[in-house]
Design an enzyme around this catalytic site. Structure first.
Site, short mmCIF file in Angstrom:
data_model
loop_
_atom_site.label_atom_id
_atom_site.label_comp_id
_atom_site.label_asym_id
_atom_site.label_seq_id
_atom_site.Cartn_x
_atom_site.Cartn_y
_atom_site.Cartn_z
N LYS A 66 0.87 -0.96 -0.24
CA LYS A 66 0.15 -0.11 -0.05
C LYS A 66 0.89 1.27 0.11
O LYS A 66 1.98 1.30 0.55
CB LYS A 66 -1.00 0.05 1.32
CG LYS A 66 -1.93 1.12 1.37
CD LYS A 66 -3.19 0.67 1.98
CE LYS A 66 -4.36 1.73 1.99
NZ LYS A 66 -4.64 2.23 0.85
N GLY B 183 6.39 0.86 5.84
CA GLY B 183 7.25 -0.09 5.23
C GLY B 183 7.38 -0.08 3.56
O GLY B 183 8.49 0.01 2.86
N CYS B 184 6.15 0.38 3.11
CA CYS B 184 6.18 0.60 1.50
C CYS B 184 6.84 1.68 1.29
O CYS B 184 7.69 1.87 0.08
CB CYS B 184 4.80 0.73 1.10
SG CYS B 184 3.95 -1.00 1.32
N THR B 185 6.85 2.79 2.09
CA THR B 185 7.56 4.37 1.96
C THR B 185 9.13 3.61 1.92
O THR B 185 10.08 4.34 1.12
CB THR B 185 7.29 5.22 2.66
OG1 THR B 185 5.87 5.12 2.71
CG2 THR B 185 7.90 6.33 2.70
N SER C 144 10.03 2.06 -1.31
CA SER C 144 10.19 2.51 -2.36
C SER C 144 11.17 3.62 -2.51
O SER C 144 11.56 4.01 -3.62
CB SER C 144 8.73 3.40 -2.66
OG SER C 144 7.61 2.32 -2.90
#
Length: 155
Positions: A39, A44-46, A49
């Site tokens: 998401k 975590g995704c930030t 990325s």
């Protein structure tokens, strides 16, 4: 059925953060680092990325394109990319069809999995890295694989 190393990467077309349709087969002739993440704008995704962003030039020098895929909308991707200056394409797999096509597993049965596929210039999957919590590992594994592919194709 999950995609395995040695398989031809299944082709797909999805909308990007700019609203244009992106087709995987348009990247033939280049390596592709295709990473599925849960998401936009979550911790975590930030981290993941931004790790890809910080190494983006290294990926480009290795002849690879980086593409992120999640179920978020193109508008969400646009905000996420702008907020963190993400230089690569983010694709919206809102119905999770591509996630299912690749067989990306869910973590704990409900959390969309975090899996990275390294696809060579001929469209063959060379490496798959699956880790929900080793965010940096996705970048490190992809770079290591690209260096191995590069060494093989030169020698």
């Amino acid at each position: 059925m999950a995609v395995k190393v040695g398989d031809i990467a299944p082709d797909f077309t999805l909308p990007s953060q700019s609203g244009t349709s992106v087709k995987l087969s348009d990247f033939r002739g280049k390596s592709v680092v295709l990473f599925f993440y849960p998401k936009d704008d979550t911790p975590g995704c930030t981290k993941e990325s931004c790790a890809f962003r910080d190494q983006y030039e290294v990926f480009q020098k290795a002849g690879a394109e980086v593409i992120g895929v999640s179920a978020d909308s193109p508008e969400s991707h646009q905000r996420f990319a702008a907020k963190y200056q993400l230089p690569f394409t983010l694709l919206s797999d809102t119905g999770n069809q591509v996630r299912k096509l690749y067989g990306v597993p869910a973590t704990l049965g409900f959390l969309p999995g975090r899996v990275t596929y390294v696809i060579d210039r001929q469209g063959v999957v060379q490496h798959i890295f699956n880790s929900q919590f080793n965010f940096q590992g996705h970048v490190d594994e992809a770079l290591k694989t690209l260096q191995q592919i590069g060494a093989r194709s030169e020698g």
